[in-house]
Design a protein around this motif. Sequence first.
Motif, short mmCIF file in Angstrom:
data_model
loop_
_atom_site.label_atom_id
_atom_site.label_comp_id
_atom_site.label_asym_id
_atom_site.label_seq_id
_atom_site.Cartn_x
_atom_site.Cartn_y
_atom_site.Cartn_z
N ARG A 55 0.82 -1.21 0.00
CA ARG A 55 0.00 0.00 0.00
C ARG A 55 0.86 1.26 0.00
O ARG A 55 0.39 2.34 -0.36
CB ARG A 55 -0.94 0.01 1.21
CG ARG A 55 -2.18 -0.85 1.02
CD ARG A 55 -3.23 -0.55 2.06
NE ARG A 55 -2.83 -1.01 3.39
CZ ARG A 55 -3.17 -2.19 3.90
NH1 ARG A 55 -3.94 -3.02 3.20
NH2 ARG A 55 -2.77 -2.54 5.10
N GLY A 56 2.09 1.15 0.42
CA GLY A 56 2.97 2.31 0.51
C GLY A 56 3.66 2.62 -0.80
O GLY A 56 3.55 1.89 -1.79
N GLU A 57 4.44 3.69 -0.79
CA GLU A 57 5.12 4.15 -2.01
C GLU A 57 6.50 3.52 -2.19
O GLU A 57 6.97 3.38 -3.30
CB GLU A 57 5.27 5.68 -1.97
CG GLU A 57 4.08 6.44 -2.50
CD GLU A 57 3.96 6.33 -4.02
OE1 GLU A 57 4.71 7.00 -4.74
OE2 GLU A 57 3.12 5.54 -4.48
N CYS A 58 7.15 3.13 -1.09
CA CYS A 58 8.55 2.68 -1.19
C CYS A 58 8.69 1.46 -2.09
O CYS A 58 9.61 1.40 -2.92
CB CYS A 58 9.09 2.36 0.22
SG CYS A 58 9.30 3.82 1.25
N LEU A 59 7.82 0.49 -1.93
CA LEU A 59 7.91 -0.72 -2.76
C LEU A 59 7.73 -0.38 -4.23
O LEU A 59 8.47 -0.87 -5.09
CB LEU A 59 6.86 -1.74 -2.31
CG LEU A 59 6.88 -3.07 -3.06
CD1 LEU A 59 6.53 -4.22 -2.12
CD2 LEU A 59 5.91 -3.10 -4.25
N TRP A 60 6.77 0.47 -4.54
CA TRP A 60 6.49 0.80 -5.93
C TRP A 60 7.59 1.66 -6.54
O TRP A 60 7.91 1.53 -7.72
CB TRP A 60 5.13 1.48 -6.04
CG TRP A 60 4.03 0.58 -5.60
CD1 TRP A 60 3.39 0.57 -4.40
CD2 TRP A 60 3.47 -0.50 -6.35
NE1 TRP A 60 2.46 -0.44 -4.35
CE2 TRP A 60 2.49 -1.11 -5.53
CE3 TRP A 60 3.69 -1.00 -7.62
CZ2 TRP A 60 1.73 -2.20 -5.96
CZ3 TRP A 60 2.94 -2.09 -8.06
CH2 TRP A 60 1.97 -2.67 -7.24
N GLN A 61 8.21 2.52 -5.73
CA GLN A 61 9.35 3.30 -6.21
C GLN A 61 10.50 2.37 -6.57
O GLN A 61 11.14 2.53 -7.61
CB GLN A 61 9.78 4.31 -5.15
CG GLN A 61 8.81 5.47 -4.98
CD GLN A 61 9.20 6.36 -3.81
OE1 GLN A 61 10.14 6.09 -3.07
NE2 GLN A 61 8.45 7.44 -3.63
N ALA A 62 10.75 1.38 -5.69
CA ALA A 62 11.83 0.42 -5.94
C ALA A 62 11.53 -0.43 -7.18
O ALA A 62 12.41 -0.68 -8.00
CB ALA A 62 12.02 -0.48 -4.72
N PRO A 82 -3.42 13.20 -14.91
CA PRO A 82 -2.24 13.24 -14.04
C PRO A 82 -1.43 11.94 -14.10
O PRO A 82 -1.98 10.87 -14.37
CB PRO A 82 -2.83 13.44 -12.64
CG PRO A 82 -4.21 12.87 -12.73
CD PRO A 82 -4.68 13.15 -14.14
N ARG A 83 -0.13 12.08 -13.84
CA ARG A 83 0.74 10.90 -13.84
C ARG A 83 0.58 10.10 -12.55
O ARG A 83 0.65 8.89 -12.54
CB ARG A 83 2.20 11.32 -14.04
CG ARG A 83 3.15 10.17 -14.12
CD ARG A 83 4.45 10.53 -14.79
NE ARG A 83 5.03 11.76 -14.27
CZ ARG A 83 6.20 12.25 -14.69
NH1 ARG A 83 6.86 11.63 -15.64
NH2 ARG A 83 6.68 13.36 -14.19
N GLY A 84 0.38 10.78 -11.42
CA GLY A 84 0.06 10.10 -10.17
C GLY A 84 1.24 9.49 -9.45
O GLY A 84 2.41 9.83 -9.69
N SER A 85 0.94 8.54 -8.57
CA SER A 85 1.92 7.93 -7.66
C SER A 85 2.84 6.96 -8.39
O SER A 85 2.63 6.62 -9.57
CB SER A 85 1.17 7.17 -6.56
OG SER A 85 0.44 6.10 -7.13
N PHE A 90 3.97 2.61 -12.25
CA PHE A 90 4.39 1.23 -12.50
C PHE A 90 3.27 0.47 -13.21
O PHE A 90 3.52 -0.26 -14.18
CB PHE A 90 4.73 0.53 -11.18
CG PHE A 90 5.18 -0.89 -11.34
CD1 PHE A 90 6.52 -1.19 -11.54
CD2 PHE A 90 4.26 -1.94 -11.31
CE1 PHE A 90 6.94 -2.51 -11.71
CE2 PHE A 90 4.66 -3.25 -11.48
CZ PHE A 90 6.01 -3.53 -11.68
N THR A 91 2.03 0.63 -12.74
CA THR A 91 0.90 -0.06 -13.34
C THR A 91 0.70 0.37 -14.79
O THR A 91 0.42 -0.45 -15.67
CB THR A 91 -0.38 0.22 -12.53
OG1 THR A 91 -0.17 -0.15 -11.16
CG2 THR A 91 -1.56 -0.58 -13.09
N ALA A 92 0.85 1.67 -15.04
CA ALA A 92 0.70 2.19 -16.41
C ALA A 92 1.73 1.57 -17.34
O ALA A 92 1.42 1.17 -18.47
CB ALA A 92 0.82 3.71 -16.41
N LEU A 93 2.96 1.48 -16.89
CA LEU A 93 4.01 0.89 -17.72
C LEU A 93 3.80 -0.62 -17.92
O LEU A 93 4.07 -1.16 -18.99
CB LEU A 93 5.38 1.15 -17.08
CG LEU A 93 5.87 2.60 -17.23
CD1 LEU A 93 6.96 2.92 -16.21
CD2 LEU A 93 6.38 2.85 -18.64
#
Length: 240
Positions: A55-62, A82-85, A90-93
């Motif tokens: 649910r957090g941002e750190c995992l998705w940033q990594a 918007p590009r968003g979080s 990651f989901t978009a790509l």
Amino acid sequence: MTDHNSRDDDDTITSVDNTVEKLPDHLLIEIFIRVPVSYWTQISCVKKQWANLFRGECLWQAALIKTHPLAGQAKRWPGPIPRGSSRRRFTALYVSKHIFALDGEIGQLVGHTYLFLKEQLELSTMPTPLGILHGTIIDQFIACGKSSDIAQELASQIWVAVLDRLEKNEHTFCLLKSLAQEGDDFLPYPYSRSTKVQWRVYDKLFTDFRDCFSRADYCDVLARAKNKFLPIPLAWLERQ
């Protein structure tokens, strides 16, 4: 002997479980982003701690840095969508690669636009005029430097991909019927929906949802189809 081996196996599993539980979050993240994406939903359901990581941002940033290192670079992102979080990026790509076989900047743009349109169409209440959604997509591509022709073609591909992946339920039937009944022929190019998209709407209505029509609605939608396409497939006429 069998019981002894069984106890040894159980002890080993317990030891591994205890070891994993003691790992700090940053090491868990490094492990998880190396696991195939198809398993992430299952992993996030194992423990509350793991669910919080997803649910957090750190995992998705990594994950974004590992899978799409260039996507993490700061770039201007004009347009109404918007590009968003990091999770959304990651989901978009992921979507752009696995649905459209695209990568890089254009892939991210197409992926974000796909997510935007799919979310809008899946709202529990009917969205604002559907022509406005199409116009928003076209404006997004043009704002990012794409020509009218490219914007129209990409928008058409996205519409067809989203329509093909909507659940077969009452909401989708009502949505498709609204799309068929909402005229946009008066809009200038590229803001009118392409023939390819309009055809897909009618084809899904007459193949996937034929039994959902009332007689009056069927005749109305069929008349609109005949007005747009000649000839029309015989399969669309089977109800008559």
